[in-house]
Write a protein that holds these residues in place. Structure first.
Motif, PDB file in Angstrom:
ATOM      1  N   ILE A   1       0.850  -1.192   0.000  1.00  0.00           N
ATOM      2  CA  ILE A   1       0.000   0.000   0.000  1.00  0.00           C
ATOM      3  C   ILE A   1       0.886   1.243   0.000  1.00  0.00           C
ATOM      4  O   ILE A   1       1.882   1.314   0.717  1.00  0.00           O
ATOM      5  CB  ILE A   1      -0.942   0.002   1.221  1.00  0.00           C
ATOM      6  N   SER A   2       0.524   2.205  -0.788  1.00  0.00           N
ATOM      7  CA  SER A   2       1.294   3.441  -0.900  1.00  0.00           C
ATOM      8  C   SER A   2       1.428   4.140   0.449  1.00  0.00           C
ATOM      9  O   SER A   2       0.457   4.250   1.203  1.00  0.00           O
ATOM     10  CB  SER A   2       0.625   4.390  -1.889  1.00  0.00           C
ATOM     11  N   THR A   3       2.615   4.639   0.709  1.00  0.00           N
ATOM     12  CA  THR A   3       2.836   5.402   1.940  1.00  0.00           C
ATOM     13  C   THR A   3       2.176   6.779   1.864  1.00  0.00           C
ATOM     14  O   THR A   3       2.218   7.524   2.836  1.00  0.00           O
ATOM     15  CB  THR A   3       4.336   5.523   2.261  1.00  0.00           C
ATOM     16  N   ASN A   4       1.547   7.098   0.739  1.00  0.00           N
ATOM     17  CA  ASN A   4       0.706   8.300   0.661  1.00  0.00           C
ATOM     18  C   ASN A   4      -0.655   8.047   1.315  1.00  0.00           C
ATOM     19  O   ASN A   4      -1.373   8.998   1.619  1.00  0.00           O
ATOM     20  CB  ASN A   4       0.493   8.726  -0.793  1.00  0.00           C
TER      21      ASN A   4
END
Length: 155
Positions: A25-28
């Protein structure tokens, strides 16, 4: 792709799949600290084996390789729906969901419900679920946002 019931020999593959899926999962969306709190490194294989033996999820495979799983509880609760990062966007989650939905209907459930992550929310909205609440869950000293969602199984 085949969907079948969990076998004990799937436990390590499912634990690894869960871990890889969370950490992809994107760290954004969730911070690295939140991802590690959600799925600590390395996976706790003993905990996963015990959990999976109790819950008995449905498992998606291709040529014997575990590519996804869904946990459906008797009351229609979906606790986990995860797809291996290499197989995302190929209809695996949708196939698992519909398999579980049919099982829930066969067991007399009127609704299904889930606590969906930020990334899973869009999927469940597409499956006809509605958001009931936004939740702030503390896991391993990290706050994670998810959404209580439900969908009717009746026409």
């Amino acid at each position: 792709m085949k969907i079948r019931h969990f076998k004990t020999s799937d436990a390590k593959d499912i634990a690894d799949l869960f871990h890889r899926s969370v950490h992809a999962i994107s760290t954004n969306v969730y911070s690295p600290e939140q991802l590690e709190a959600w799925s600590p490194s390395p996976p706790d294989y003993t905990m996963w084996t015990e959990r999976l033996e109790r819950i008995r999820p449905f498992v998606a495979t291709i040529e014997g390789v575990v590519i996804g799983f869904i946990e459906l509880e008797p009351d229609g609760h979906i606790d986990c729906l995860y797809v291996h990062p290499d197989y995302q966007g190929r209809g695996v989650a949708k196939a698992l969901f519909h398999y579980a939905k049919n099982a829930a209907i066969e067991h007399g459930c009127q609704t299904m419900y889930v606590e969906a992550s930020k990334v899973a929310k869009a999927f469940f909205l597409k499956m006809g679920f509605e958001i009931q609440a936004e939740n702030r869950v503390i896991k391993n000293h990290q706050a994670l946002i998810n959404y209580s969602m439900s969908g009717s199984l009746t026409s």
